[in-house]
Motif scaffolding. Structure first.
Motif, short mmCIF file in Angstrom:
data_model
loop_
_atom_site.label_atom_id
_atom_site.label_comp_id
_atom_site.label_asym_id
_atom_site.label_seq_id
_atom_site.Cartn_x
_atom_site.Cartn_y
_atom_site.Cartn_z
N LYS A 77 6.11 35.06 1.04
CA LYS A 77 6.62 36.31 1.62
C LYS A 77 6.59 36.27 3.14
CE LYS A 77 5.54 39.40 -2.26
NZ LYS A 77 4.73 40.56 -2.71
N ASN A 78 5.51 35.74 3.70
CA ASN A 78 5.43 35.62 5.16
C ASN A 78 6.50 34.66 5.67
OD1 ASN A 78 3.25 37.38 5.34
ND2 ASN A 78 1.73 35.74 5.26
N HIS A 79 6.70 33.55 4.95
CA HIS A 79 7.70 32.57 5.35
C HIS A 79 9.10 33.17 5.34
CE1 HIS A 79 10.17 28.94 5.39
NE2 HIS A 79 10.72 29.37 4.27
N MET A 80 9.41 34.00 4.36
CA MET A 80 10.74 34.58 4.23
C MET A 80 11.14 35.38 5.47
SD MET A 80 12.17 33.50 1.55
CE MET A 80 13.60 34.59 1.63
N ARG A 81 10.14 35.91 6.17
CA ARG A 81 10.45 36.69 7.38
C ARG A 81 11.05 35.81 8.48
NH1 ARG A 81 5.22 39.17 6.11
NH2 ARG A 81 5.64 41.19 5.16
N THR A 82 10.76 34.51 8.42
CA THR A 82 11.35 33.61 9.42
C THR A 82 12.86 33.47 9.18
OG1 THR A 82 10.96 31.58 8.10
CG2 THR A 82 9.19 32.33 9.56
#
Length: 248
Positions: free
Chosen positions: A126-131
């Motif tokens: 989920k954190n990665h998707m923000r990139t």
């Protein structure tokens, strides 16, 4: 139908306790997620209201869930009751241990559909998707952006000067728990060196020192001089080398 077959029909459990696949009995009026128990729905509703009723009495940080508060409290006491059976590394929570165990198996079941990068925790994905989406956490002081809220909170201490982690031996305070942990070893009279090199059995009091040492075995030199492309295994060596270019 075998028990193995039935296991494939079980609904997938989300991080917030909701279930997908089978209808729940308690539905969120905001996002329509369904929960088997009203207590789970009550905790979930705090994600919409922002309510955080459980406060840490050491640093005043607040949490939606009492179990999250209890895990956080271990960051002040360094209590790590969950032990990896493979490498003996200790963790504050069972979920952290479970994620760690996957690193031994090489298991990364959570796949980014955009770039195919995989992760062993759904939170990491989920954190990665923000990139990709650009939905980052932005520092209002300097404009720096972060994919995880916890990273922004840690960064903000560089602006506020907040140091919530306190040494019980000498009252020194630190902005990050890792710095406190390293400092505590300066009080340790046993000379504890928990980080061991598997190549030559050298032992170190800090993980960072072990990582630098490992480069003597791997030959890795990650620090490159921009002037002459010479490479170094330590940042301090690169900084010293740069002086030969600028004449200082």
């Amino acid at each position: 139908m075998t028990a193995r077959a039935v296991s494939h029909l079980k609904p997938e459990k989300e991080e917030d306790g909701s279930k997908q696949g089978f209808p729940g009995t308690h539905k969120c009026s905001v996002c329509c997620k369904e929960f088997r128990r009203p207590s789970k729905l009550k905790v979930h509703m705090r994600t919409h209201t922002g309510e955080k009723p459980y406060r840490c009495d050491r640093c005043d940080k607040s949490f939606r869930n009492i179990s999250h508060r209890n895990v956080h409290m271990r960051s002040h006491t360094d209590e790590r009751p969950y032990v990896c059976e493979v490498c003996n590394k200790r963790f504050k929570s069972l979920s952290h241990l479970k994620s760690h165990v996957k690193t031994h198996a090489g298991e990364k079941p959570h796949l980014c559909k955009i770039c195919s990068k995989s992760f062993n925790q759904v939170g990491q994905l989920k954190n990665h998707m923000r990139t990709h989406t650009g939905d980052m956490y932005r520092c209002e002081e300097c404009g720096r952006q972060f994919s995880a809220l916890s990273h922004l909170e840690r960064h903000m201490r560089t602006h506020t000067g907040e140091k919530p982690f306190k040494c019980e031996h000498c009252n020194a305070t630190f902005s990050q728990f890792g710095n406190l942990k390293r400092h505590i070893r300066t009080h340790d009279q046993t000379g504890e060196k928990p980080y061991k090199c598997e190549e030559c059995n050298s032992q170190f009091s800090q993980l960072s020192n072990l990582k630098v040492h490992m480069r003597t075995h791997t030959g890795e030199k990650p620090y490159r001089c921009e002037e002459c492309s010479r490479q170094f295994s330590r940042l301090s060596n690169l900084k010293e080398h740069r002086l030969t270019h600028n004449g200082d």
